[in-house]
Design an enzyme around this catalytic site. Structure first.
Site, PDB file in Angstrom:
ATOM      1  N   GLY A 204      18.378 -69.828   9.422  1.00  0.00           N
ATOM      2  CA  GLY A 204      18.568 -69.544   8.180  1.00  0.00           C
ATOM      3  C   GLY A 204      19.976 -70.493   7.858  1.00  0.00           C
ATOM      4  N   ASN A 205      20.724 -69.847   6.668  1.00  0.00           N
ATOM      5  CA  ASN A 205      21.744 -70.489   6.427  1.00  0.00           C
ATOM      6  C   ASN A 205      22.515 -69.096   5.345  1.00  0.00           C
ATOM      7  OD1 ASN A 205      21.231 -71.115   3.392  1.00  0.00           O
ATOM      8  ND2 ASN A 205      19.833 -72.294   4.434  1.00  0.00           N
ATOM      9  N   ARG A 206      23.823 -69.377   5.129  1.00  0.00           N
ATOM     10  CA  ARG A 206      24.503 -68.438   4.398  1.00  0.00           C
ATOM     11  C   ARG A 206      24.331 -68.459   2.917  1.00  0.00           C
ATOM     12  NH1 ARG A 206      30.422 -69.510   6.355  1.00  0.00           N
ATOM     13  NH2 ARG A 206      30.604 -67.623   4.878  1.00  0.00           N
TER      14      ARG A 206
END
Ligand code: CTP
Length: 404
Positions: A204-206
């Site tokens: 995933g990412n932030r």
């Protein structure tokens, strides 16, 4: 400090309006609560007087020497009706003035925001829908009710939007944003996509989705019909927005390609994962006895923004991309952004400098809006809602020019 009139009509959701009074007063505004008689069956006068610190009446024959049925509406900066029942919507649409609230609605010259709450059947009834249309045509902002649990054990469309969502719509109206997207349909993507390796793990990412949510909210305030394609959003979404939840970049792509048909503008504020694991394992990947870690092979995801640009016919829709950039030895943030705008072929590119972990998950941001003609418009550090309105100002401008 603004003067807000809070009309409360007779539905069980009236209790949620008590929280709204708190939110308005904590934001520094004066609140005059104007309940209908039937709403007092749900929440009593004492609650409203205690929370607002002001006397509260339902009819036009109290304090007659102060002419409240005219004065309250004339002095208001904003009238909010929450909950607005089917009956109150009907009285407002017909211009009936048979209590203090409906008199106030006729005398008010400020923005009016209505948050309906009722059973699904009542909301969907042709009479209610016609009344909502009439009110909207007159410039009243009528939020769409939320979907969820209703009074009893039933659920469906008809729930009062959450008080925080009504507050956000109210503050936006008080800020006086232009209604330059009335009659427009816009599609916004938000959040970070997830690429699952197995049922419990993902890449995933932030991205928090805050900027996309602010964009959706700002577009509603400017009068647009808004679809928000939300990737794994953990935050409340704005009232009056159609939310399409997605998980992976492939889901996001499918949702965007479907919703963009006939839309006037698209803003890709989401952070789609650029890569996904080549294979998904149906059961949780186990540790091995000899301690060797699995190797995860990745393949590239499609670039949704680039595909939207390729698929576009003629000048519609206006397409906006976002770019999270850092400067390096090959060029500044703006150099990289200009190259990306050219590469992606969108109309506008909103550039965030994310050096040192800036922007992610924060309520504030600073950015540069690049237009296809190469001009750079700086948006100074401030709330994400301010950047959102700047983006829509450019989009509305472009839509206006395209229509000429
Ligand atoms: N985007 C997209 N599909 C992807 C990746 C990104 O539609 N698979 C969109 C984002 O929503 C954003 C814009 O493209 O509007 C820029 O994303 P970014 O990741 O910064 O661009 P990339 O083309 O991936 O470039 P980079 O090489 O800098 O990662």
């Amino acid at each position: 400090m603004s003067e807000i009139v809070l009309g409360v009509s007779g539905g069980v959701a009236a209790y949620k309006a008590a929280l709204l009074v708190r939110l308005f007063t904590e934001a520094g505004h004066g609140v005059q609560v104007v309940p209908t008689d039937s709403s007092l069956e749900f929440v009593g006068r004492a609650t409203w007087e205690a929370l607002s610190g002001r006397p509260v009446h339902t009819g036009v024959f109290s304090d007659v020497h102060e002419v409240p049925h005219v004065r309250i509406g004339q002095h208001a900066d904003l009238v909010v009706v929450a909950p607005a029942t089917a009956n109150t919507l009907a009285r407002a649409a017909a211009g009936i003035a048979d209590d203090l609230l409906t008199n106030t609605l006729l005398t008010a010259r400020c923005p009016v925001l209505m948050a309906p709450a009722m059973h699904t059947e009542m909301w969907e009834h042709a009479a209610t829908q016609a009344n909502v249309r009439t009110l909207r045509e007159r410039g009243v902002v009528v939020l769409d009710p939320a979907v969820g649990r209703l009074t009893g054990s039933d659920s469906g469309r008809g729930r009062l939007p959450e008080p925080e969502q009504i507050l956000a719509a109210a503050l936006s109206l008080l800020a006086g944003h232009p209604r330059d997207l009335v009659g427009r349909h816009v599609v916004v993507s938000a959040g970070g996509t997830r690429e699952y390796l197995d049922p419990v793990r993902y890449l995933g990412n932030r991205s928090s989705g805050l900027q996309g949510i602010a964009l959706a909210e700002a577009a509603v305030a400017r009068g647009a019909t808004v679809t928000l394609v939300g990737a794994n959003l953990a935050l409340p979404t704005p009232a009056g927005v159609e939310v399409v939840p997605v998980v992976s970049t492939a889901d996001l792509r499918a949702a965007m390609l479907e919703r963009v048909i006939g839309a006037d503008a698209v803003v890709m504020a989401a952070a789609p994962a650029d890569f996904r694991p080549t294979k998904y394992v149906d059961s949780k990947i186990k540790k091995t006895l000899d301690g060797t870690a699995p190797v995860i092979e990745l393949e590239e995801n499609p670039d949704v923004l680039a595909e939207l640009v390729r698929e576009r016919t003629g000048v519609a829709p206006v397409i906006v991309g976002f770019a999270a950039e850092t400067g390096d030895t090959n060029g500044s943030v703006l150099d990289h952004a200009r190259a990306k705008l050219a590469r992606k072929g969108c109309d506008l590119l909103v550039v965030n400098d994310v050096s040192d972990g800036r922007v992610f998950g924060l309520g504030e941001t600073e950015a540069v809006v690049l237009t296809a003609d190469g001009a750079a418009h700086e948006v100074p550090h401030g709330p994400k809602s301010v950047l959102a309105h700047e983006v829509w100002r450019h989009v509305a401008d472009r839509l206006g020019r395209a229509a000429q």
